[in-house]
Design a protein around this motif. Sequence first.
Motif, PDB file in Angstrom:
ATOM      1  N   LYS A   1       0.822  -1.209   0.000  1.00  0.00           N
ATOM      2  CA  LYS A   1       0.000   0.000   0.000  1.00  0.00           C
ATOM      3  C   LYS A   1       0.864   1.271   0.000  1.00  0.00           C
ATOM      4  CE  LYS A   1      -4.160  -1.955   2.065  1.00  0.00           C
ATOM      5  NZ  LYS A   1      -5.044  -1.643   0.929  1.00  0.00           N
ATOM      6  N   GLY A   2       2.122   1.116   0.350  1.00  0.00           N
ATOM      7  CA  GLY A   2       3.006   2.281   0.370  1.00  0.00           C
ATOM      8  C   GLY A   2       3.825   2.448  -0.886  1.00  0.00           C
ATOM      9  N   ARG A   3       3.676   1.540  -1.857  1.00  0.00           N
ATOM     10  CA  ARG A   3       4.447   1.653  -3.094  1.00  0.00           C
ATOM     11  C   ARG A   3       3.816   2.678  -4.023  1.00  0.00           C
ATOM     12  NH1 ARG A   3       6.182  -4.073  -5.623  1.00  0.00           N
ATOM     13  NH2 ARG A   3       6.981  -2.602  -7.150  1.00  0.00           N
ATOM     14  N   THR A   4       4.532   3.757  -4.258  1.00  0.00           N
ATOM     15  CA  THR A   4       4.043   4.792  -5.176  1.00  0.00           C
ATOM     16  C   THR A   4       5.220   5.332  -5.974  1.00  0.00           C
ATOM     17  OG1 THR A   4       4.273   6.451  -3.418  1.00  0.00           O
ATOM     18  CG2 THR A   4       2.074   5.544  -3.790  1.00  0.00           C
ATOM     19  N   GLN A   5       5.019   5.428  -7.274  1.00  0.00           N
ATOM     20  CA  GLN A   5       6.026   5.991  -8.178  1.00  0.00           C
ATOM     21  C   GLN A   5       7.405   5.368  -7.973  1.00  0.00           C
ATOM     22  OE1 GLN A   5       5.661  10.170  -7.247  1.00  0.00           O
ATOM     23  NE2 GLN A   5       3.948  10.435  -8.676  1.00  0.00           N
ATOM     24  N   GLY A   6       7.411   4.043  -7.790  1.00  0.00           N
ATOM     25  CA  GLY A   6       8.676   3.320  -7.665  1.00  0.00           C
ATOM     26  C   GLY A   6       9.328   3.404  -6.310  1.00  0.00           C
ATOM     27  N   LEU A   7       8.681   4.050  -5.348  1.00  0.00           N
ATOM     28  CA  LEU A   7       9.241   4.175  -3.999  1.00  0.00           C
ATOM     29  C   LEU A   7       8.571   3.177  -3.054  1.00  0.00           C
ATOM     30  CD1 LEU A   7       9.439   8.063  -3.599  1.00  0.00           C
ATOM     31  CD2 LEU A   7      11.251   6.477  -4.311  1.00  0.00           C
ATOM     32  N   HIS A   8       9.341   2.631  -2.127  1.00  0.00           N
ATOM     33  CA  HIS A   8       8.839   1.683  -1.137  1.00  0.00           C
ATOM     34  C   HIS A   8       8.905   2.313   0.258  1.00  0.00           C
ATOM     35  CE1 HIS A   8       9.926  -0.807  -4.556  1.00  0.00           C
ATOM     36  NE2 HIS A   8       9.207  -1.790  -4.056  1.00  0.00           N
ATOM     37  N   PRO A   9       7.937   2.011   1.118  1.00  0.00           N
ATOM     38  CA  PRO A   9       7.959   2.610   2.460  1.00  0.00           C
ATOM     39  C   PRO A   9       9.058   2.023   3.331  1.00  0.00           C
ATOM     40  CG  PRO A   9       6.188   1.009   2.290  1.00  0.00           C
ATOM     41  CD  PRO A   9       6.769   1.138   0.908  1.00  0.00           C
ATOM     42  N   HIS A  10       9.471   2.784   4.310  1.00  0.00           N
ATOM     43  CA  HIS A  10      10.390   2.288   5.334  1.00  0.00           C
ATOM     44  C   HIS A  10       9.598   1.390   6.297  1.00  0.00           C
ATOM     45  CE1 HIS A  10      13.630   5.127   4.211  1.00  0.00           C
ATOM     46  NE2 HIS A  10      12.620   5.958   3.923  1.00  0.00           N
ATOM     47  N   GLN A  11      10.305   0.443   6.939  1.00  0.00           N
ATOM     48  CA  GLN A  11       9.632  -0.479   7.866  1.00  0.00           C
ATOM     49  C   GLN A  11      10.357  -0.515   9.209  1.00  0.00           C
ATOM     50  OE1 GLN A  11       8.192  -4.407   6.311  1.00  0.00           O
ATOM     51  NE2 GLN A  11       9.412  -3.825   4.531  1.00  0.00           N
ATOM     52  N   LEU A  12       9.574  -0.361  10.280  1.00  0.00           N
ATOM     53  CA  LEU A  12      10.089  -0.516  11.642  1.00  0.00           C
ATOM     54  C   LEU A  12       9.251  -1.591  12.323  1.00  0.00           C
ATOM     55  CD1 LEU A  12      11.907   0.420  14.003  1.00  0.00           C
ATOM     56  CD2 LEU A  12      10.101   2.059  14.598  1.00  0.00           C
ATOM     57  N   ILE A  13       9.901  -2.660  12.732  1.00  0.00           N
ATOM     58  CA  ILE A  13       9.206  -3.780  13.370  1.00  0.00           C
ATOM     59  C   ILE A  13       9.557  -3.764  14.851  1.00  0.00           C
ATOM     60  CG2 ILE A  13       9.084  -6.303  13.479  1.00  0.00           C
ATOM     61  CD1 ILE A  13       9.801  -6.259  10.454  1.00  0.00           C
ATOM     62  N   MET A  14       8.544  -3.747  15.712  1.00  0.00           N
ATOM     63  CA  MET A  14       8.778  -3.664  17.155  1.00  0.00           C
ATOM     64  C   MET A  14       8.318  -4.948  17.837  1.00  0.00           C
ATOM     65  SD  MET A  14       7.708   0.251  18.148  1.00  0.00           S
ATOM     66  CE  MET A  14       5.971  -0.100  18.322  1.00  0.00           C
ATOM     67  N   THR A  15       9.065  -5.373  18.828  1.00  0.00           N
ATOM     68  CA  THR A  15       8.634  -6.529  19.623  1.00  0.00           C
ATOM     69  C   THR A  15       9.072  -6.347  21.071  1.00  0.00           C
ATOM     70  OG1 THR A  15       8.748  -8.923  19.891  1.00  0.00           O
ATOM     71  CG2 THR A  15      10.720  -7.865  19.031  1.00  0.00           C
ATOM     72  N   ALA A  16       8.177  -6.745  21.978  1.00  0.00           N
ATOM     73  CA  ALA A  16       8.504  -6.742  23.406  1.00  0.00           C
ATOM     74  C   ALA A  16       8.914  -8.135  23.852  1.00  0.00           C
ATOM     75  CB  ALA A  16       7.305  -6.271  24.221  1.00  0.00           C
ATOM     76  N   THR A  17       8.982  -9.062  22.894  1.00  0.00           N
ATOM     77  CA  THR A  17       9.423 -10.427  23.222  1.00  0.00           C
ATOM     78  C   THR A  17      10.941 -10.454  23.165  1.00  0.00           C
ATOM     79  OG1 THR A  17       7.425 -11.317  22.210  1.00  0.00           O
ATOM     80  CG2 THR A  17       9.230 -12.865  22.627  1.00  0.00           C
ATOM     81  N   PRO A  18      11.628 -10.529  24.296  1.00  0.00           N
ATOM     82  CA  PRO A  18      13.092 -10.510  24.245  1.00  0.00           C
ATOM     83  C   PRO A  18      13.613 -11.755  23.505  1.00  0.00           C
ATOM     84  CG  PRO A  18      12.296 -10.103  26.481  1.00  0.00           C
ATOM     85  CD  PRO A  18      11.134 -10.613  25.680  1.00  0.00           C
ATOM     86  N   ILE A  19      14.396 -11.529  22.489  1.00  0.00           N
ATOM     87  CA  ILE A  19      15.009 -12.625  21.741  1.00  0.00           C
ATOM     88  C   ILE A  19      16.515 -12.506  21.960  1.00  0.00           C
ATOM     89  CG2 ILE A  19      15.298 -13.684  19.471  1.00  0.00           C
ATOM     90  CD1 ILE A  19      12.751 -12.154  18.620  1.00  0.00           C
ATOM     91  N   PRO A  20      17.165 -13.541  22.479  1.00  0.00           N
ATOM     92  CA  PRO A  20      18.613 -13.459  22.681  1.00  0.00           C
ATOM     93  C   PRO A  20      19.312 -13.001  21.407  1.00  0.00           C
ATOM     94  CG  PRO A  20      17.754 -15.484  23.618  1.00  0.00           C
ATOM     95  CD  PRO A  20      16.627 -14.850  22.871  1.00  0.00           C
ATOM     96  N   ARG A  21      20.323 -12.158  21.571  1.00  0.00           N
ATOM     97  CA  ARG A  21      20.987 -11.573  20.398  1.00  0.00           C
ATOM     98  C   ARG A  21      21.492 -12.658  19.453  1.00  0.00           C
ATOM     99  NH1 ARG A  21      22.388  -6.606  19.047  1.00  0.00           N
ATOM    100  NH2 ARG A  21      23.999  -6.334  17.477  1.00  0.00           N
ATOM    101  N   SER A  22      22.013 -13.755  20.023  1.00  0.00           N
ATOM    102  CA  SER A  22      22.533 -14.831  19.177  1.00  0.00           C
ATOM    103  C   SER A  22      21.440 -15.378  18.270  1.00  0.00           C
ATOM    104  CB  SER A  22      23.104 -15.957  20.044  1.00  0.00           C
ATOM    105  OG  SER A  22      22.103 -16.453  20.928  1.00  0.00           O
ATOM    106  N   LEU A  23      20.247 -15.502  18.812  1.00  0.00           N
ATOM    107  CA  LEU A  23      19.127 -16.035  18.041  1.00  0.00           C
ATOM    108  C   LEU A  23      18.614 -14.996  17.052  1.00  0.00           C
ATOM    109  CD1 LEU A  23      17.434 -18.570  17.803  1.00  0.00           C
ATOM    110  CD2 LEU A  23      15.915 -17.671  19.553  1.00  0.00           C
ATOM    111  N   ALA A  24      18.540 -13.747  17.481  1.00  0.00           N
ATOM    112  CA  ALA A  24      18.054 -12.692  16.592  1.00  0.00           C
ATOM    113  C   ALA A  24      18.965 -12.544  15.376  1.00  0.00           C
ATOM    114  CB  ALA A  24      17.974 -11.370  17.352  1.00  0.00           C
ATOM    115  N   MET A  25      20.279 -12.645  15.589  1.00  0.00           N
ATOM    116  CA  MET A  25      21.214 -12.498  14.472  1.00  0.00           C
ATOM    117  C   MET A  25      21.099 -13.666  13.494  1.00  0.00           C
ATOM    118  SD  MET A  25      22.529  -9.606  14.938  1.00  0.00           S
ATOM    119  CE  MET A  25      23.884  -9.594  13.777  1.00  0.00           C
TER     120      MET A  25
END
Length: 704
Positions: free
Chosen positions: A425-449
Amino acid sequence: MSAIDSPLDQRPVNSLKGAGPRVAERLLRLGIRTVQDLLFHLPLRYQDRSRLSPLAALCPGIETWVEGQVLDAGISAGRRRSLKVWLGPVDLPTGEMAFGQGLLLRFFHFSAQQAAAFRPGERLYCYGEVRQGPQSLEMIHPEYRFQRGDPSPLSAHLTPVYPSTEGLSQRQWWALTEQALVLLERWPLAELLPPEVLAPLGLPGLNDALKFIHRPSLGTPLAELAEGRHPAIRRLAFEELVAQQASLRRLRRAAHTLAAPVLVGDGRLVGGLRASLPFQLTAAQERVIAEISADLKQPRPMRRLLQGDVGSGKTILAALAALQVVESGHQAALMAPTELLAEQHQRNLSQWLAPLGIAPVLLAGRHKGREREARRQAIASGEAQIVVGTHALIQEDVVFRGLGLIIIDEQHRFGVHQRLKLREKGRTQGLHPHQLIMTATPIPRSLAMTLYADLDLSVIDERPPGRTPVITRAVPDTRRDEVIERVRLACLSGRQAYWVCTLIEESEVLECQAAEETARELQARLQGVRAGLVHGRLKAQERDAVMGEFAAGRLDLLVATTVIEVGVDIPNASLMIIENPERLGLAQLHQLRGRVGRGAVESYCLLLYHPPLSEIARERLAIIRNLTDGFAIAERDLAMRGAGEVLGTRQSGVLQLRIAQPLRDQPLVAPAQRAADVLLDRYPEFVTPLIDRWLGEREHDGGV
């Protein structure tokens, strides 16, 4: 090319003998469609079936083959009907041995034909675990075969035990994998990892590894196989990690080729919000908002995962990011998984942004008719500069004027395609929207990477000042009356409380029934306390209505199942009771506990357990009592339970690994990331076949 002559990744599993329509359907439950899929379905454990133990040498606890003759057989009525077969040495004349000195075979499920076959004098081989019974040593439901000219059953290799599904026996697995291994000799799988990647690790070739894993040689240490330390298992785990990392890195590179609006802003709105805040941002929040702000100024789409423990202040960062977008003449959209959470976000944003002349618009499923149309028009015209909503945002008729930033809260609660729809829905004239994904579920850094290598990672690792840590106590359920009295006193003093019901049985129906019974009990015993009930079997609108009453202070006590673990922010709630905490993981307990302690008042979490506790349960409760840092707790949870259970199998869009285990195989992750880059740079022709081999339809498509 016919199915019979095709490579193993194209050869259907039903081309194997014994894999008719019914068996093929059962294999499909496990994701097995081709012979290659069958080869990648690895054993859970192994048995040593190379030994034949004399009856006189048996002792409890061993698994072994025994040879003997039937002394007697009969059906016992008892408390539970069973077929009992007495076995004696083959060289002993029938009747010369006391039954108590032989081996008793016991069958609880049997046919009349099966019972009649155990005639005195018949010789047979049996395999099973030897147990101490009330009269003698026993085997319960052993495998057996009669000695009627058949060869010895002793195995020349360790015997695999495969993870299975209803209707598929181990004997069928052995027959099918035996055929697959014969075909592997004729059509070896292509080596897709070049020598320069494999040689430094000293790992075997793919085909040799598969043959060994399915038929390990005798003498191979069982612990080495069980713990995944054998080079053959490491070889497969490594290739799967390379495929996963190549998939994520390919997504990342593709994202960097896309164009996005450059959202610089003039700082007027951002500065206005900062000046009006009654608190200072923490150093961690300042670091993260600087990372997000820098991303928004780039001409390529931001793809950032923001992790923050419960109460760490993610929403204010989302607000600051959204204001930078609005300053640049674009819209920002925040999508939350429930109406309650969406309303909460809209309420918080409105309080902060009203002085700046910005009114966030809420769009949820409950908006109908003219009200919905008015909101939809405000979004389409661009009048709604910041939009907050649920899945309603991705409906076909919702159109944005210039969507520059998508913020997705608790992203694992959305399916991949839902996230993609909002991005489109954010694609207009060849541009794509930025995305920020938030979570309060702590994921160990090793697993997140490992799991989110296609995203940039930001972590708020500092709690805002003024937040009082929740005091956690473990209380046996023998003191239930005291706990109920404590709830009564808290509620009558003007505070609110949660009572969370969980069950030992894995059943949502039973869990909801328990919550209903607990609510009736508490309502009867707590006169004057206004109580509400929410559980997973209520319709979303009913659940949200009760939660709304609790949030508004019109309910004192909320009885709930674990549906409340995410996103509920009631500052007045200062007491939480969690029943049967021993059946929950540490991360889930921490999430639930995070529903209290959100105001300035001292808050308590009481873990109402049922004694006696196992050693592991005691350790888990001790960790949750002594630690308040969600990331430290997540690391301990990962070590105790593994990645699959920590993340949960229901996470939409989180790639499920088949063989590799992020914790166990952590030493392989960095080499796998380097290998993925080598493939993408020097051997691009190997990348797609490798990803297809391991991920297939499951390839992480979380949004380029």
